[in-house]
Design a protein around this motif. Structure first.
Motif, mmCIF file in Angstrom:
data_model
loop_
_atom_site.group_PDB
_atom_site.id
_atom_site.type_symbol
_atom_site.label_atom_id
_atom_site.label_comp_id
_atom_site.label_asym_id
_atom_site.label_seq_id
_atom_site.Cartn_x
_atom_site.Cartn_y
_atom_site.Cartn_z
ATOM 1 N N ALA A 1 0.842 -1.200 0.000
ATOM 2 C CA ALA A 1 0.000 0.000 0.000
ATOM 3 C C ALA A 1 0.878 1.251 0.000
ATOM 4 C CB ALA A 1 -0.919 -0.004 1.213
ATOM 5 N N PHE A 2 1.913 1.243 0.835
ATOM 6 C CA PHE A 2 2.810 2.397 0.910
ATOM 7 C C PHE A 2 3.526 2.631 -0.421
ATOM 8 C CE2 PHE A 2 7.021 4.204 1.642
ATOM 9 C CZ PHE A 2 6.670 5.392 2.275
ATOM 10 N N GLU A 3 4.099 1.565 -0.974
ATOM 11 C CA GLU A 3 4.805 1.688 -2.256
ATOM 12 C C GLU A 3 3.892 2.207 -3.356
ATOM 13 O OE1 GLU A 3 6.628 -1.977 -3.406
ATOM 14 O OE2 GLU A 3 8.360 -1.668 -2.124
ATOM 15 N N SER A 4 2.651 1.753 -3.374
ATOM 16 C CA SER A 4 1.736 2.215 -4.414
ATOM 17 C C SER A 4 1.428 3.705 -4.240
ATOM 18 C CB SER A 4 0.445 1.391 -4.416
ATOM 19 O OG SER A 4 -0.341 1.676 -3.280
ATOM 20 N N GLY A 5 1.397 4.177 -3.009
ATOM 21 C CA GLY A 5 1.214 5.614 -2.771
ATOM 22 C C GLY A 5 2.398 6.412 -3.286
ATOM 23 N N VAL A 6 3.601 5.899 -3.053
ATOM 24 C CA VAL A 6 4.806 6.549 -3.585
ATOM 25 C C VAL A 6 4.776 6.534 -5.111
ATOM 26 C CG1 VAL A 6 7.319 6.381 -3.732
ATOM 27 C CG2 VAL A 6 6.179 6.052 -1.529
ATOM 28 N N ARG A 7 4.383 5.405 -5.696
ATOM 29 C CA ARG A 7 4.291 5.283 -7.156
ATOM 30 C C ARG A 7 3.366 6.350 -7.733
ATOM 31 N NH1 ARG A 7 1.122 0.489 -7.990
ATOM 32 N NH2 ARG A 7 -0.609 1.962 -7.904
ATOM 33 N N GLU A 8 2.195 6.513 -7.121
ATOM 34 C CA GLU A 8 1.227 7.477 -7.652
ATOM 35 C C GLU A 8 1.647 8.913 -7.385
ATOM 36 O OE1 GLU A 8 -0.983 6.492 -9.861
ATOM 37 O OE2 GLU A 8 -0.091 4.546 -9.461
ATOM 38 N N ALA A 9 2.344 9.153 -6.290
ATOM 39 C CA ALA A 9 2.878 10.494 -6.037
ATOM 40 C C ALA A 9 3.910 10.844 -7.110
ATOM 41 C CB ALA A 9 3.493 10.570 -4.643
ATOM 42 N N CYS A 10 4.755 9.889 -7.467
ATOM 43 C CA CYS A 10 5.741 10.108 -8.537
ATOM 44 C C CYS A 10 5.038 10.333 -9.872
ATOM 45 C CB CYS A 10 6.695 8.931 -8.657
ATOM 46 S SG CYS A 10 7.839 8.790 -7.287
ATOM 47 N N ARG A 11 4.024 9.538 -10.145
ATOM 48 C CA ARG A 11 3.289 9.691 -11.400
ATOM 49 C C ARG A 11 2.685 11.098 -11.498
ATOM 50 N NH1 ARG A 11 0.773 5.324 -14.318
ATOM 51 N NH2 ARG A 11 0.629 4.143 -12.387
ATOM 52 N N LEU A 12 2.078 11.558 -10.406
ATOM 53 C CA LEU A 12 1.469 12.888 -10.393
ATOM 54 C C LEU A 12 2.521 13.978 -10.512
ATOM 55 C CD1 LEU A 12 -1.077 14.588 -10.111
ATOM 56 C CD2 LEU A 12 -0.756 14.494 -7.627
ATOM 57 N N ASP A 13 3.613 13.823 -9.782
ATOM 58 C CA ASP A 13 4.700 14.798 -9.830
ATOM 59 C C ASP A 13 5.256 14.927 -11.249
ATOM 60 O OD1 ASP A 13 6.537 16.623 -8.609
ATOM 61 O OD2 ASP A 13 8.066 15.060 -8.699
ATOM 62 N N LEU A 14 5.476 13.811 -11.900
ATOM 63 C CA LEU A 14 6.017 13.844 -13.261
ATOM 64 C C LEU A 14 5.016 14.423 -14.249
ATOM 65 C CD1 LEU A 14 7.873 10.425 -13.305
ATOM 66 C CD2 LEU A 14 8.904 12.698 -13.274
ATOM 67 N N ALA A 15 3.731 14.228 -14.003
ATOM 68 C CA ALA A 15 2.715 14.790 -14.890
ATOM 69 C C ALA A 15 2.595 16.299 -14.700
ATOM 70 C CB ALA A 15 1.365 14.126 -14.637
ATOM 71 N N LEU A 16 2.741 16.768 -13.458
ATOM 72 C CA LEU A 16 2.583 18.194 -13.179
ATOM 73 C C LEU A 16 3.838 18.998 -13.473
ATOM 74 C CD1 LEU A 16 0.587 18.011 -9.821
ATOM 75 C CD2 LEU A 16 -0.299 18.494 -12.114
ATOM 76 N N GLU A 17 5.003 18.401 -13.264
ATOM 77 C CA GLU A 17 6.275 19.110 -13.442
ATOM 78 C C GLU A 17 7.241 18.292 -14.289
ATOM 79 O OE1 GLU A 17 6.853 22.094 -12.507
ATOM 80 O OE2 GLU A 17 5.295 22.498 -11.033
ATOM 81 N N PRO A 18 6.886 17.957 -15.534
ATOM 82 C CA PRO A 18 7.761 17.082 -16.337
ATOM 83 C C PRO A 18 9.114 17.703 -16.662
ATOM 84 C CG PRO A 18 6.022 17.992 -17.688
ATOM 85 C CD PRO A 18 5.702 18.370 -16.273
ATOM 86 N N ASP A 19 9.194 19.009 -16.697
ATOM 87 C CA ASP A 19 10.459 19.666 -17.045
ATOM 88 C C ASP A 19 11.466 19.656 -15.898
ATOM 89 O OD1 ASP A 19 9.367 20.207 -19.531
ATOM 90 O OD2 ASP A 19 8.610 22.172 -18.893
ATOM 91 N N LEU A 20 11.012 19.339 -14.707
ATOM 92 C CA LEU A 20 11.904 19.341 -13.550
ATOM 93 C C LEU A 20 12.504 17.977 -13.255
ATOM 94 C CD1 LEU A 20 9.872 21.644 -11.153
ATOM 95 C CD2 LEU A 20 11.853 22.240 -12.538
ATOM 96 N N SER A 21 12.236 17.020 -14.118
ATOM 97 C CA SER A 21 12.754 15.684 -13.883
ATOM 98 C C SER A 21 13.309 15.103 -15.174
ATOM 99 C CB SER A 21 11.637 14.767 -13.359
ATOM 100 O OG SER A 21 12.148 13.473 -13.184
ATOM 101 N N GLU A 22 14.341 14.302 -15.039
ATOM 102 C CA GLU A 22 14.899 13.609 -16.197
ATOM 103 C C GLU A 22 14.251 12.243 -16.405
ATOM 104 O OE1 GLU A 22 18.831 11.560 -14.382
ATOM 105 O OE2 GLU A 22 18.767 13.760 -14.284
ATOM 106 N N PHE A 23 13.314 11.894 -15.510
ATOM 107 C CA PHE A 23 12.673 10.594 -15.558
ATOM 108 C C PHE A 23 11.348 10.665 -16.309
ATOM 109 C CE2 PHE A 23 15.166 10.717 -11.650
ATOM 110 C CZ PHE A 23 16.017 9.657 -11.886
ATOM 111 N N THR A 24 10.898 9.514 -16.773
ATOM 112 C CA THR A 24 9.566 9.391 -17.359
ATOM 113 C C THR A 24 8.848 8.249 -16.674
ATOM 114 O OG1 THR A 24 10.358 7.885 -19.077
ATOM 115 C CG2 THR A 24 10.271 10.236 -19.634
ATOM 116 N N PHE A 25 7.539 8.232 -16.774
ATOM 117 C CA PHE A 25 6.746 7.190 -16.147
ATOM 118 C C PHE A 25 6.051 6.422 -17.247
ATOM 119 C CE2 PHE A 25 5.295 6.037 -11.911
ATOM 120 C CZ PHE A 25 4.340 5.091 -12.222
ATOM 121 N N ASN A 26 6.378 5.139 -17.355
ATOM 122 C CA ASN A 26 5.759 4.298 -18.369
ATOM 123 C C ASN A 26 4.723 3.400 -17.724
ATOM 124 O OD1 ASN A 26 7.484 5.274 -20.414
ATOM 125 N ND2 ASN A 26 9.093 3.893 -19.692
ATOM 126 N N ASP A 27 3.539 3.390 -18.308
ATOM 127 C CA ASP A 27 2.470 2.529 -17.762
ATOM 128 C C ASP A 27 2.719 1.104 -18.107
ATOM 129 O OD1 ASP A 27 1.022 4.367 -16.375
ATOM 130 O OD2 ASP A 27 -0.129 4.995 -18.129
#
Length: 155
Positions: free
Chosen positions: A129-155
């Protein structure tokens, strides 16, 4: 629901008290983030504000719900658990025609799903449950601020 004495106590606390405790924890976390210079990764950290009360809330009572009684997810025999639990983690994206979305921008998630039933790696566990919360926080962060990260999120 966690099965601890505190989780049993929360089952009987009034919703407003539970929400108040959660808001206090969020405020403490944000104050820690604002004062932790060594962990600062974005300028926006100084702009973090937590309201006194949420716009809306829902407090579940998993332990006393007669249909769950604090239950966790279950994958029956013959079902591909990895496939099914992975499917549960897929967000609902904003509809935007392909020609209107720049190819270098991620799709914008409208609804994100987290919880122990959304991870094929650690289902039915607190750490899942905790890991999935971190996963979704990262997904949201990358969607809102894609220029601030060198990472991408692949479904």
């Amino acid at each position: 629901y966690g099965g601890s004495e505190y989780s049993k106590k929360v089952e009987s606390i009034h919703d407003e008290e539970v929400v108040g405790e959660c808001m206090e924890v969020l405020k403490k976390m944000c104050i820690k983030a604002q004062h932790s210079q060594s962990r600062r990764t974005r300028q926006q950290v100084d702009d973090i504000t937590i309201p006194d009360w949420p716009i809306d809330y829902f407090v579940s009572r998993w332990g006393s719900d007669p249909y769950s009684r604090g239950a966790f997810s279950y994958v029956p025999p013959g079902i591909d658990g990895f496939e099914e639990l992975s499917a549960m983690s897929k967000p609902i994206y904003d509809f935007c025609p392909e020609h209107q979305t720049p190819s270098n921008r991620p799709k914008r998630p409208l609804i994100l799903f987290a919880g122990e039933a959304t991870t094929p790696y650690h289902p039915s566990t607190f750490h899942g449950a905790f890991e999935s919360g971190v996963r979704e926080a990262c997904r949201l962060d990358l969607a809102l601020e894609p220029d601030l990260s060198e990472f991408t999120f692949n479904d």
